[in-house]
Design an enzyme around this catalytic site. Structure first.
Site, PDB file in Angstrom:
ATOM      1  N   HIS A   1       0.912  -1.042   0.074  1.00  0.00           N
ATOM      2  CA  HIS A   1       0.245  -0.155   0.248  1.00  0.00           C
ATOM      3  C   HIS A   1       0.858   1.211   0.127  1.00  0.00           C
ATOM      4  O   HIS A   1       0.455   2.163  -0.755  1.00  0.00           O
ATOM      5  CB  HIS A   1      -0.924   0.113   1.206  1.00  0.00           C
ATOM      6  CG  HIS A   1      -1.714  -1.292   1.331  1.00  0.00           C
ATOM      7  ND1 HIS A   1      -1.699  -2.091   2.359  1.00  0.00           N
ATOM      8  CD2 HIS A   1      -2.833  -1.469   0.785  1.00  0.00           C
ATOM      9  CE1 HIS A   1      -2.483  -3.174   2.190  1.00  0.00           C
ATOM     10  NE2 HIS A   1      -3.562  -2.565   1.267  1.00  0.00           N
TER      11      HIS A   1
ATOM     12  N   GLN B   1     -17.931  -7.039  -1.137  1.00  0.00           N
ATOM     13  CA  GLN B   1     -17.153  -7.733  -1.994  1.00  0.00           C
ATOM     14  C   GLN B   1     -16.562  -9.177  -1.194  1.00  0.00           C
ATOM     15  O   GLN B   1     -15.823  -9.874  -1.717  1.00  0.00           O
ATOM     16  CB  GLN B   1     -15.729  -6.920  -2.432  1.00  0.00           C
ATOM     17  CG  GLN B   1     -14.774  -6.663  -1.330  1.00  0.00           C
ATOM     18  CD  GLN B   1     -13.788  -5.624  -1.950  1.00  0.00           C
ATOM     19  OE1 GLN B   1     -14.047  -4.384  -1.889  1.00  0.00           O
ATOM     20  NE2 GLN B   1     -12.439  -6.157  -1.747  1.00  0.00           N
TER      21      GLN B   1
HETATM   22  P1  AMP Z   1      -6.543  -4.160  -0.007  1.00  0.00           P
HETATM   23  O1  AMP Z   1      -6.346  -3.318   0.582  1.00  0.00           O
HETATM   24  O2  AMP Z   1      -5.873  -5.307  -0.330  1.00  0.00           O
HETATM   25  O3  AMP Z   1      -7.717  -4.030  -1.074  1.00  0.00           O
HETATM   26  O4  AMP Z   1      -5.458  -3.402  -1.344  1.00  0.00           O
HETATM   27  C1  AMP Z   1      -5.570  -2.021  -1.712  1.00  0.00           C
HETATM   28  C2  AMP Z   1      -4.661  -1.893  -2.779  1.00  0.00           C
HETATM   29  O5  AMP Z   1      -3.469  -2.088  -2.572  1.00  0.00           O
HETATM   30  C3  AMP Z   1      -4.963  -2.515  -4.021  1.00  0.00           C
HETATM   31  O6  AMP Z   1      -5.080  -1.768  -5.441  1.00  0.00           O
HETATM   32  C4  AMP Z   1      -3.879  -3.566  -4.087  1.00  0.00           C
HETATM   33  O7  AMP Z   1      -3.893  -4.330  -5.527  1.00  0.00           O
HETATM   34  C5  AMP Z   1      -2.792  -3.218  -3.707  1.00  0.00           C
HETATM   35  N1  AMP Z   1      -1.606  -3.967  -3.040  1.00  0.00           N
HETATM   36  C6  AMP Z   1      -2.070  -4.845  -1.992  1.00  0.00           C
HETATM   37  N2  AMP Z   1      -0.990  -5.781  -1.903  1.00  0.00           N
HETATM   38  C7  AMP Z   1      -0.050  -5.127  -2.871  1.00  0.00           C
HETATM   39  C8  AMP Z   1       1.464  -5.601  -3.192  1.00  0.00           C
HETATM   40  N3  AMP Z   1       1.864  -6.563  -2.490  1.00  0.00           N
HETATM   41  N4  AMP Z   1       2.034  -4.800  -3.917  1.00  0.00           N
HETATM   42  C9  AMP Z   1       1.423  -3.727  -4.585  1.00  0.00           C
HETATM   43  N5  AMP Z   1      -0.010  -3.371  -4.487  1.00  0.00           N
HETATM   44  C10 AMP Z   1      -0.589  -4.021  -3.544  1.00  0.00           C
END
Ligand code: AMP
Length: 285
Positions: free
Chosen positions: A43, A67
């Site tokens: 993030h 979701q």
């Molecule tokens: P989430 O909180 O899991 O919904 O993720 C929020 C955003 O962070 C989404 O756009 C994810 O794709 C991105 N994200 C989560 N993990 C990673 C990672 N390891 N590398 C890059 N972006 C990430």
């Protein structure tokens, strides 16, 4: 040491809209980083990218119930609001949007955004309704914040396809910026769900990133057959018999449909259950 700004916390759509308009009236572009919290270096990389682009950056933290399937981990999804705010602040983020469920989904709300059959591929197949929930919440955030840019991770590659389609189909003015996957030193893709893994599962989970590396190596050496790349990935994952593969597939990144031969820009994506934890990983060839 850079001087860190004060971090504003907003909780209503009206305040988000007003904040965003105030940035633009001061000549700033707005960069939105949608998240579900439990923030980590993945993030953080999105926030840094947004700050580097010169945007006024707002991070949304919202564990979006629509979701999650009825048997999924909505209730136990990790929540760490204070640490999240600190991480966002150190990245140079200016505001956090942390609404309640009621704010985003008033009791009478019955309008959803559905991207059609694209939402039924990959994760959408195993998680019916997942991408409808994702498209709906992102559409609401884009309508409220009207950001110039919205930042997403390639980590959720199918989500990127769905959101690109959402933006195109609904004529949102926001530009989507897709950022590379951030990994642990040993290759494991960072994920808020990694917190669920026991020490043994954490080790088993490495075969996901190893399967991704295997596919990348074969592709670099000239292999183009999608079936062959997939079976090579499955062979790597099979070295951990405890792991339950959901998909390991070579697809067109835009349609998420299976293809016969990989070309530049093709997506290899894998999803598997390690114990009760569902993990994903991928690469763009
Ligand atoms: P989430 O909180 O899991 O919904 O993720 C929020 C955003 O962070 C989404 O756009 C994810 O794709 C991105 N994200 C989560 N993990 C990673 C990672 N390891 N590398 C890059 N972006 C990430």
């Amino acid at each position: 040491m850079p001087v860190l700004q004060k971090l504003e916390t907003l909780t209503t759509i009206a305040d988000l809209r007003a904040w965003s308009r105030a940035q633009r009236s001061r000549g700033r572009s707005v960069g939105l980083v949608p998240t579900m919290g439990a923030l980590h270096a993945g993030h953080h990389s999105l926030m840094e990218r947004a700050v580097a682009a010169g945007d006024s950056v707002i991070v949304s933290i919202f564990v979006n119930p629509t979701q999650f399937g009825p048997k999924e981990d909505f209730a136990r999804y990790p929540r760490s609001f204070d640490a999240d705010c600190e991480l966002a602040r150190t990245a140079g983020v200016e505001a956090i949007f942390a609404p309640t469920v009621e704010e985003m989904y008033p009791t009478s709300a019955s309008t959803y955004v559905d991207v059609g059959t694209l939402g039924e591929q990959l994760d959408g197949l195993a998680r019916p309704g997942h991408f409808r929930g994702v498209a709906t919440i992102v559409a609401k955030l884009l309508i409220a914040a009207e950001p110039e840019h919205a930042y997403f991770g390639q980590k959720d590659a199918a989500q990127v396809s769905v959101l690109r389609k959402l933006v195109r189909d609904m004529a949102f003015a926001t530009e989507l910026v897709v950022c590379p996957i951030v990994r642990e030193a040993d290759g494991l893709a960072l994920s808020s769900r990694n917190a669920y893994l026991s020490a043994a599962e954490r080790k088993q989970a490495l075969v996901l990133s190893q399967s991704v590396r295997r596919v990348e190596n074969l592709y670099e050496r000239g292999e183009r057959s999608a079936r062959l790349l997939e079976s090579a990935a499955l062979a790597v994952i099979a070295s951990e018999p405890e792991i339950d593969v959901e998909y390991a597939t070579v697809v067109d990144w835009a349609t998420l449909l299976s293809i016969d031969n990989a070309v530049p820009g093709t997506l290899f994506a894998v999803a598997a259950r390690v114990g009760t934890t569902r993990l994903i990983d991928n690469t763009i060839l």
